[in-house]
Design a protein around this motif. Structure first.
Motif, PDB file in Angstrom:
ATOM      1  N   LEU A  25     -12.782 -62.606 -16.584  1.00  7.65           N
ATOM      2  CA  LEU A  25     -12.292 -61.279 -15.820  1.00  7.65           C
ATOM      3  C   LEU A  25     -13.498 -60.604 -15.349  1.00  7.65           C
ATOM      4  CD1 LEU A  25      -9.859 -59.946 -14.749  1.00  7.65           C
ATOM      5  CD2 LEU A  25      -9.688 -58.518 -16.934  1.00  7.65           C
ATOM      6  N   ALA A  26     -14.505 -60.261 -16.306  1.00  5.17           N
ATOM      7  CA  ALA A  26     -15.415 -59.363 -15.836  1.00  5.17           C
ATOM      8  C   ALA A  26     -16.507 -59.910 -14.646  1.00  5.17           C
ATOM      9  CB  ALA A  26     -16.474 -59.014 -17.190  1.00  5.17           C
ATOM     10  N   ALA A  27     -16.356 -61.421 -14.914  1.00  5.64           N
ATOM     11  CA  ALA A  27     -17.290 -62.103 -13.910  1.00  5.64           C
ATOM     12  C   ALA A  27     -16.772 -61.976 -12.670  1.00  5.64           C
ATOM     13  CB  ALA A  27     -17.592 -63.482 -14.361  1.00  5.64           C
ATOM     14  N   LEU A  28     -15.352 -62.141 -12.566  1.00  2.00           N
ATOM     15  CA  LEU A  28     -14.522 -62.212 -11.267  1.00  2.00           C
ATOM     16  C   LEU A  28     -14.592 -60.612 -10.569  1.00  2.00           C
ATOM     17  CD1 LEU A  28     -12.477 -63.564  -9.423  1.00  2.00           C
ATOM     18  CD2 LEU A  28     -10.613 -62.773 -11.016  1.00  2.00           C
ATOM     19  N   VAL A  29     -14.527 -59.659 -11.469  1.00  2.00           N
ATOM     20  CA  VAL A  29     -14.542 -58.370 -10.990  1.00  2.00           C
ATOM     21  C   VAL A  29     -15.856 -58.148 -10.363  1.00  2.00           C
ATOM     22  CG1 VAL A  29     -14.520 -55.884 -11.503  1.00  2.00           C
ATOM     23  CG2 VAL A  29     -12.838 -57.310 -12.579  1.00  2.00           C
ATOM     24  N   VAL A  30     -16.827 -58.436 -10.962  1.00  2.00           N
ATOM     25  CA  VAL A  30     -18.371 -58.128 -10.440  1.00  2.00           C
ATOM     26  C   VAL A  30     -18.529 -58.948  -9.069  1.00  2.00           C
ATOM     27  CG1 VAL A  30     -20.845 -58.488 -10.876  1.00  2.00           C
ATOM     28  CG2 VAL A  30     -19.270 -57.682 -12.508  1.00  2.00           C
ATOM     29  N   THR A  31     -18.116 -60.326  -9.143  1.00  2.00           N
ATOM     30  CA  THR A  31     -18.173 -61.135  -7.803  1.00  2.00           C
ATOM     31  C   THR A  31     -17.454 -60.686  -6.813  1.00  2.00           C
ATOM     32  OG1 THR A  31     -18.328 -63.262  -9.222  1.00  2.00           O
ATOM     33  CG2 THR A  31     -17.817 -63.444  -7.080  1.00  2.00           C
ATOM     34  N   VAL A  32     -16.284 -60.206  -7.006  1.00  2.00           N
ATOM     35  CA  VAL A  32     -15.225 -59.631  -6.032  1.00  2.00           C
ATOM     36  C   VAL A  32     -15.902 -58.129  -5.471  1.00  2.00           C
ATOM     37  CG1 VAL A  32     -13.200 -58.531  -5.483  1.00  2.00           C
ATOM     38  CG2 VAL A  32     -13.227 -60.601  -6.817  1.00  2.00           C
ATOM     39  N   GLY A  33     -16.343 -57.448  -6.114  1.00  2.00           N
ATOM     40  CA  GLY A  33     -17.139 -56.440  -5.827  1.00  2.00           C
ATOM     41  C   GLY A  33     -18.328 -56.570  -4.923  1.00  2.00           C
ATOM     42  N   ALA A  34     -19.145 -57.429  -5.286  1.00  2.00           N
ATOM     43  CA  ALA A  34     -20.342 -57.820  -4.387  1.00  2.00           C
ATOM     44  C   ALA A  34     -19.779 -58.496  -3.240  1.00  2.00           C
ATOM     45  CB  ALA A  34     -21.125 -58.846  -5.349  1.00  2.00           C
ATOM     46  N   ALA A  35     -18.970 -59.256  -3.227  1.00  2.00           N
ATOM     47  CA  ALA A  35     -18.466 -59.864  -2.025  1.00  2.00           C
ATOM     48  C   ALA A  35     -17.765 -58.707  -1.001  1.00  2.00           C
ATOM     49  CB  ALA A  35     -17.168 -60.777  -2.308  1.00  2.00           C
ATOM     50  N   GLN A  36     -17.088 -57.656  -1.630  1.00  2.00           N
ATOM     51  CA  GLN A  36     -16.560 -56.707  -0.840  1.00  2.00           C
ATOM     52  C   GLN A  36     -17.744 -55.804  -0.371  1.00  2.00           C
ATOM     53  OE1 GLN A  36     -13.578 -54.595  -3.098  1.00  2.00           O
ATOM     54  NE2 GLN A  36     -11.897 -56.022  -2.826  1.00  2.00           N
ATOM     55  N   ALA A  37     -18.682 -55.455  -0.836  1.00  2.00           N
ATOM     56  CA  ALA A  37     -19.717 -54.832  -0.521  1.00  2.00           C
ATOM     57  C   ALA A  37     -20.519 -55.445   0.774  1.00  2.00           C
ATOM     58  CB  ALA A  37     -20.635 -54.534  -1.629  1.00  2.00           C
ATOM     59  N   ARG A  38     -20.631 -56.612   0.603  1.00  2.00           N
ATOM     60  CA  ARG A  38     -21.561 -57.582   1.666  1.00  2.00           C
ATOM     61  C   ARG A  38     -20.571 -57.567   2.742  1.00  2.00           C
ATOM     62  NH1 ARG A  38     -23.514 -63.102  -0.005  1.00  2.00           N
ATOM     63  NH2 ARG A  38     -24.487 -62.845   2.113  1.00  2.00           N
ATOM     64  N   VAL A  39     -18.957 -57.411   2.906  1.00  2.00           N
ATOM     65  CA  VAL A  39     -18.104 -57.585   3.710  1.00  2.00           C
ATOM     66  C   VAL A  39     -18.269 -56.235   4.463  1.00  2.00           C
ATOM     67  CG1 VAL A  39     -15.901 -57.896   4.531  1.00  2.00           C
ATOM     68  CG2 VAL A  39     -16.986 -59.498   2.958  1.00  2.00           C
ATOM     69  N   ALA A  40     -18.022 -55.056   3.942  1.00  2.00           N
ATOM     70  CA  ALA A  40     -17.988 -53.743   4.314  1.00  2.00           C
ATOM     71  C   ALA A  40     -19.095 -53.202   4.641  1.00  2.00           C
ATOM     72  CB  ALA A  40     -17.458 -52.746   3.149  1.00  2.00           C
ATOM     73  N   ALA A  41     -20.374 -53.800   4.411  1.00  2.00           N
ATOM     74  CA  ALA A  41     -21.443 -53.141   5.112  1.00  2.00           C
ATOM     75  C   ALA A  41     -21.758 -53.200   6.472  1.00  2.00           C
ATOM     76  CB  ALA A  41     -22.763 -53.888   4.290  1.00  2.00           C
ATOM     77  N   PRO A  42     -21.638 -54.501   7.042  1.00  2.04           N
ATOM     78  CA  PRO A  42     -21.662 -54.655   8.676  1.00  2.04           C
ATOM     79  C   PRO A  42     -20.607 -53.931   9.254  1.00  2.04           C
ATOM     80  CG  PRO A  42     -21.704 -56.877   7.232  1.00  2.04           C
ATOM     81  CD  PRO A  42     -21.353 -55.792   6.340  1.00  2.04           C
ATOM     82  N   VAL A  43     -19.584 -53.531   8.382  1.00  2.08           N
ATOM     83  CA  VAL A  43     -18.464 -52.811   9.320  1.00  2.08           C
ATOM     84  C   VAL A  43     -18.670 -51.146   9.306  1.00  2.08           C
ATOM     85  CG1 VAL A  43     -15.939 -51.955   9.188  1.00  2.08           C
ATOM     86  CG2 VAL A  43     -16.652 -54.393   8.648  1.00  2.08           C
ATOM     87  N   MET A  44     -19.262 -50.704   8.244  1.00  2.00           N
ATOM     88  CA  MET A  44     -19.800 -49.407   8.249  1.00  2.00           C
ATOM     89  C   MET A  44     -20.995 -49.017   9.211  1.00  2.00           C
ATOM     90  SD  MET A  44     -19.539 -48.604   4.073  1.00  2.00           S
ATOM     91  CE  MET A  44     -20.047 -47.289   4.245  1.00  2.00           C
ATOM     92  N   ALA A  45     -21.797 -50.134   9.233  1.00  2.00           N
ATOM     93  CA  ALA A  45     -22.986 -49.897  10.163  1.00  2.00           C
ATOM     94  C   ALA A  45     -22.554 -50.141  11.335  1.00  2.00           C
ATOM     95  CB  ALA A  45     -23.989 -51.226   9.878  1.00  2.00           C
ATOM     96  N   LYS A  46     -21.514 -50.786  11.818  1.00  2.00           N
ATOM     97  CA  LYS A  46     -20.993 -50.753  13.116  1.00  2.00           C
ATOM     98  C   LYS A  46     -20.313 -49.539  13.554  1.00  2.00           C
ATOM     99  CE  LYS A  46     -18.102 -53.625  16.338  1.00  2.00           C
ATOM    100  NZ  LYS A  46     -16.930 -54.500  16.471  1.00  2.00           N
ATOM    101  N   GLU A  47     -19.580 -48.992  12.742  1.00  2.00           N
ATOM    102  CA  GLU A  47     -18.626 -47.900  13.040  1.00  2.00           C
ATOM    103  C   GLU A  47     -19.673 -46.555  12.962  1.00  2.00           C
ATOM    104  OE1 GLU A  47     -16.309 -47.277   9.591  1.00  2.00           O
ATOM    105  OE2 GLU A  47     -14.808 -48.802  10.302  1.00  2.00           O
ATOM    106  N   ARG A  48     -20.776 -46.475  12.297  1.00  2.00           N
ATOM    107  CA  ARG A  48     -21.833 -45.563  12.357  1.00  2.00           C
ATOM    108  C   ARG A  48     -22.555 -45.899  13.855  1.00  2.00           C
ATOM    109  NH1 ARG A  48     -27.292 -45.244  11.526  1.00  2.00           N
ATOM    110  NH2 ARG A  48     -28.244 -43.166  10.629  1.00  2.00           N
ATOM    111  N   GLU A  49     -22.815 -46.788  14.185  1.00  2.00           N
ATOM    112  CA  GLU A  49     -23.262 -46.980  15.722  1.00  2.00           C
ATOM    113  C   GLU A  49     -22.597 -46.597  16.665  1.00  2.00           C
ATOM    114  OE1 GLU A  49     -24.698 -51.002  15.997  1.00  2.00           O
ATOM    115  OE2 GLU A  49     -26.171 -51.002  14.434  1.00  2.00           O
TER     116      GLU A  49
END
Length: 301
Positions: free
Chosen positions: A67-91
């Motif tokens: 469960l701990a490994a799953l939470v860390v993996t999901v968090g990292a994946a969401q961060a990677r997915v959200a980063a381009p979206v936030m950068a695009k919204e900022r631009e």
């Protein structure tokens, strides 16, 4: 009778120099590592390694790790997915701000052009309405035409360290929190003092003042006819240079400005000028006042 041999006492060994520090010596000689080593040895002898022994406990530990490994993996994946979206919204937001800023600047330029055109038409109307000196005098007093002549140049600037407190506030109970800053009330008194001292035309930082001009504040900024000014504030006043300077400095408003300089460090400088050039004011729109023609009609009847 033979004498017994003398009893020889065992010599006392010399005391250690650190005998008075027995507690510190014991701590240094027997560190806590020995205690940890003993505890670890007891656990090894008992066959206890700190791991769960039952199958249920082992399964619970494994599920917790997964469960701990799953939470860390999901968090990292969401961060990677959200980063381009936030950068695009900022631009996109930056592009929108740039577009709106450019549109506002374009509208401001258009307003300035229209004001200049209206002012030119007003000056032309004053010249063609009989061509008399009275019409030109009205244009000068109304601020509708550019003027030049001798006068004074007064520079008012904030204190070098704005915010220092002084003794005896010449501004009374105005409630200013930053006494080292020039306020709209100060500039109002300066302008009124120059008018009272005989000024015939006044401008502040290139803004010509008229009978409808307003000096107000918006936050910490001073507005003249709704246009923000940046210190230092350069006040140009056309009039009798020497006399205007002397009368202003001797007036109540001139003494008020001097008190600001002495008590709050506000910097001022006044000088007599041989020739000052003041621009025309933006178009003055009169919506209510009407000229009184009754006396003229009675005189011609």
């Amino acid at each position: 009778m033979p004498q017994p041999p003398p009893v020889r006492s065992t010599p006392t060994p010399p005391s250690r120099p650190d005998a008075s520090m027995s507690l510190l010596t014991n701590v240094m000689d027997h560190s806590l590592d020995d205690g940890y080593a003993e505890a670890a040895a007891r656990k090894r002898a008992a066959g206890d390694r700190g791991l769960p022994k039952t199958l249920r406990a082992k399964l619970g530990l494994a599920a917790g790790l997964v469960l701990a490994a799953l939470v860390v993996t999901v968090g990292a994946a969401q961060a990677r997915v959200a980063a381009p979206v936030m950068a695009k919204e900022r631009e996109e937001l930056i592009d929108r701000i740039d577009r709106e800023t450019a549109a506002a600047e374009k509208l401001e330029d258009s307003v300035d052009e229209l004001r200049a055109d209206v002012s030119a038409r007003q000056r032309e109307a004053l010249k063609t309405s009989g061509g008399s000196d009275q019409a030109e005098l009205v244009g000068v007093l109304a601020g509708a035409v550019e003027v030049h002549g001798p006068g004074v140049k007064l520079i008012v600037n904030d204190a070098k360290e704005a915010g220092t407190d002084g003794d005896g506030d010449p501004r009374g109970s105005s409630g200013f929190s930053d006494t080292g800053r020039v306020r709209d009330r100060d500039m109002q008194r300066v302008v009124n003092g120059l008018w009272e001292s005989g000024a015939e035309a006044i401008s502040i930082n290139g803004q010509r003042l008229t009978a409808l001009s307003a000096i107000r504040a918006a936050g910490d900024a001073i507005l003249v006819d709704n246009k923000p000014l940046v210190p230092p504030y350069t006040v140009l006043a056309v009039g009798d240079g020497e006399g205007l300077s002397r009368r202003f400095q001797d007036s109540a408003d001139g003494l008020y400005l001097n008190a600001l300089q002495e008590n709050f460090g506000i910097r001022t400088n006044i000088s007599v000028q041989d020739d000052l050039r003041l621009p025309a004011a933006p178009s003055v729109t009169v919506r209510t006042a009407q000229p009184n023609t009754e006396k003229t009609e009675k005189g011609t009847s």
